[in-house]
Design an enzyme around this catalytic site. Structure first.
Site, short mmCIF file in Angstrom:
data_model
loop_
_atom_site.label_atom_id
_atom_site.label_comp_id
_atom_site.label_asym_id
_atom_site.label_seq_id
_atom_site.Cartn_x
_atom_site.Cartn_y
_atom_site.Cartn_z
N TYR A 166 -0.40 -7.64 -1.55
CA TYR A 166 -1.37 -6.82 -0.83
C TYR A 166 -2.75 -7.32 -1.24
CZ TYR A 166 -4.02 -2.77 0.81
OH TYR A 166 -4.93 -1.96 1.45
N GLU B 173 0.83 -1.21 0.00
CA GLU B 173 0.00 0.00 0.00
C GLU B 173 0.87 1.26 0.00
OE1 GLU B 173 -4.18 1.54 2.05
OE2 GLU B 173 -2.90 0.15 3.15
N ASP C 240 -0.71 2.13 10.55
CA ASP C 240 -1.60 1.37 11.41
C ASP C 240 -1.20 -0.10 11.46
OD1 ASP C 240 -2.26 0.93 8.81
OD2 ASP C 240 -4.38 1.43 9.00
N ASP D 212 0.41 -8.12 3.58
CA ASP D 212 -0.89 -7.83 4.21
C ASP D 212 -1.93 -8.69 3.51
OD1 ASP D 212 -3.17 -6.88 5.33
OD2 ASP D 212 -2.95 -4.82 4.62
N ASN E 187 -4.92 -9.44 4.74
CA ASN E 187 -6.26 -8.95 5.06
C ASN E 187 -7.20 -10.04 5.56
OD1 ASN E 187 -6.80 -6.13 4.93
ND2 ASN E 187 -6.30 -6.15 2.77
#
Length: 553
Positions: A381, A251, A541, A423, A425
């Site tokens: 990602y 990202e 984050d 990531d 998710n």
């Protein structure tokens, strides 16, 4: 002081004295009403109806509660628009309009209150559970008015008691008896428990035995430009402290035009630290998605017939301080031919790809694949299912299946183990969620049952042919394999909710490895030894996660 006549036979006189917070109302026949001269004599210090003192006196004497005060049109005209709006706002009325409209709105409200029945007025008075003010008959003589002004200083400090003909309702009595609820103190967020983990691998000891520890870091930076602006040394510090061979970012939110922008200097990131980069950017949406990989630069022993070329010196290089080498992973320079018993050739990538070869996936810049001699690594990602789960079907039925087939094909074609990381998710198990069991998790992206089941099928090899190919546990979650019972170790925390300090997070970042990388044996050339998070690193984050692989001769 003001006088307001509401009917031909009755007059209501309200006297506002300076520093006095009580309203005195009288209803007397018009013939017995005190004259203006008498009132002026009672207040023999100031005549409020002179042009010089009219506004000042009115403002000083109008400090009563605006919800119980009624003024004439002339007196309202003394106020400014700001003061009129304050009175309207206190009464809960509309405050927009010109001054004449505001005055008219106030007078309409007063007329409405005067025409209301007595029980409606009582309800209006008891909205805030306050008792009604005294209703006292005042004689029309000026001496009575003057005496009331002398007693105002003592009576203003205490609240008046209820007197008069209006009886308190049952609700008022019940409300008076009920004790007011105590204010509850807001307690700080409870810190989620976190198990202490011992490090499983020591890179220095491994080097003395002839093996090399290959370190890969993954981090969702949530915007690379923002990270470089807030913490310009974050990546270089991580690279030097942890002696990283590969840095994978997700990202980054860059477009291809940013890579060559001389102002941003994206191409020079980690260049001085000796890394080369590979960027994959989204072409369907700006400021969206994107992955990149930084690889430690190594010099092959046969480059330029084995002769070491010395680069032309510059003034910056001459003035810059030389870096000290104090760690096992830095005992070899970029020109060294071996590290311990490991040939540097095994640390140099032989191929790089930025696509999955699927048109529906390749336009969002979500994948970078690097082939090393002993394994293949893919930085990912994974698409988020969306706040309303609008991409849930695309994620579980299209992306997950195509990704599994892509990684499995590479493993078969190269006959080398594979690692897909980044990531992803999804919070796979209950240990990967701080508040497992919460009702909203079933409809929250990353924690739905569909995403968890799809992820488990990829690990078990049940994606192809709906599980009829007989494959089992072809891929392994490295961290959960090494620390099966670890609790409180997360890689993502909501910044909006302030969940990082109390450690209320999710584990969304993974290293998924071929089963063969987890098994130790004398003939093994690459073995996963450790995996951990770096939660103290801020800037996003997410926090960085690291995988350590032992490379043998």
């Amino acid at each position: 002081l003001r006088r307001n006549i509401f009917s031909s036979s009755f007059t209501v006189i309200e006297l506002h004295l300076q520093r006095q917070r009580h309203t005195f109302i009288t209803k007397t026949p018009k013939s017995q009403c005190c004259s203006t001269a008498g009132i002026n004599r009672a207040n023999n210090r100031i005549n409020p109806y002179t042009s010089q003192n009219r506004r000042n006196f009115f403002l000083s004497s109008s400090k009563l509660n605006t919800s119980t005060s009624s003024y004439s049109h002339e007196e309202y005209s003394f106020l400014t628009v700001v003061e009129l709006k304050k009175i309207l706002r206190d009464q809960g009325l509309k405050v927009s309009g010109r001054k004449a409209e505001l005055i008219e709105r106030l007078q309409q409200q007063e007329n409405l209150i005067l025409t209301m029945p007595r029980h409606s007025l009582r309800k209006r008075k008891n909205v805030d559970d306050e008792k009604e003010e005294d209703v006292t008959n005042i004689n029309s003589s000026a001496s009575a008015i003057e005496s009331s002004s002398n007693e105002s200083s003592s009576s203003s400090s205490s609240k008046p008691k209820i007197t008069g003909n209006v009886k308190a309702s049952k609700k008022d009595k019940e409300n008076a008896k009920k004790p007011k609820p105590a204010k509850t103190k807001v307690e700080p967020q409870r810190i989620t428990e976190k198990d202490e983990l011992e490090k499983l691998w020591n890179a220095k000891d491994a080097l003395t035995n002839g093996s090399y520890t290959f370190k890969i870091m993954s981090w969702n930076v949530a915007g690379l430009r923002a990270l470089l602006r807030k913490q310009p040394d974050a990546l270089s510090t991580l690279a030097s402290e942890h002696k990283l061979d590969v840095i994978c970012l997700q990202e980054h939110k860059l477009q291809e035009v940013h890579l060559t922008d001389p102002k941003l200097k994206i191409s020079s990131i980690l260049k001085e630290e000796g890394y080369e980069s590979h960027f994959s950017c989204s072409t369907v949406k700006k400021g969206y998605s994107g992955t990149c990989v930084f690889i430690k630069r190594r010099m092959a022993p046969d480059d330029d017939d084995g002769k070491k070329k010395k680069k032309q010196g510059t003034m910056d290089n001459f003035l810059s301080k030389k870096k000290k080498v104090d760690d096992c992973n830095d005992t070899s320079s970029s020109l060294s031919t071996s590290i311990g018993d490991i040939d540097v050739q095994n640390l140099i990538p032989i191929n790089a790809s930025l696509k999955m070869n699927k048109n529906e996936h390749d336009s969002e810049g979500r994948i970078v694949t690097i082939d090393f001699p002993q394994f293949t690594m893919t930085n990912l990602y994974v698409p988020n299912s969306g706040q309303a789960l609008e991409r849930l079907d695309y994620r579980t039925k299209s992306w997950d299946r195509d990704l599994y087939n892509y990684m499995k094909d590479i493993e078969v074609q190269r006959s080398k183990p594979v690692i897909w990381l980044g990531d992803l998710n999804v919070a796979h198990t209950w240990r990967d969620v701080w508040n497992d069991g919460a009702k909203h998790l079933a409809k929250q992206a990353g924690t739905t049952q569909e995403e968890r089941d799809s992820f488990q099928q990829m690990l078990d090899g049940d994606v192809r042919n709906n599980g009829d190919d007989g494959e089992e546990a072809v891929f392994v979650d490295a961290f959960r394999y090494l620390y099966p019972d670890a609790k409180g170790h997360y890689s993502y925390w909501s910044q909006r909710a302030g969940n990082r300090a109390p450690n209320k997070g999710l584990r969304l970042d993974y290293f998924i490895c071929s089963r063969s990388l987890m098994d130790d044996g004398p003939d093994k050339q690459a073995i996963v030894r450790d995996s951990y998070m770096i939660p103290q690193q801020e800037g996003s984050d997410h926090c960085p996660v690291v995988l350590e692989i032992e490379l043998r001769k």
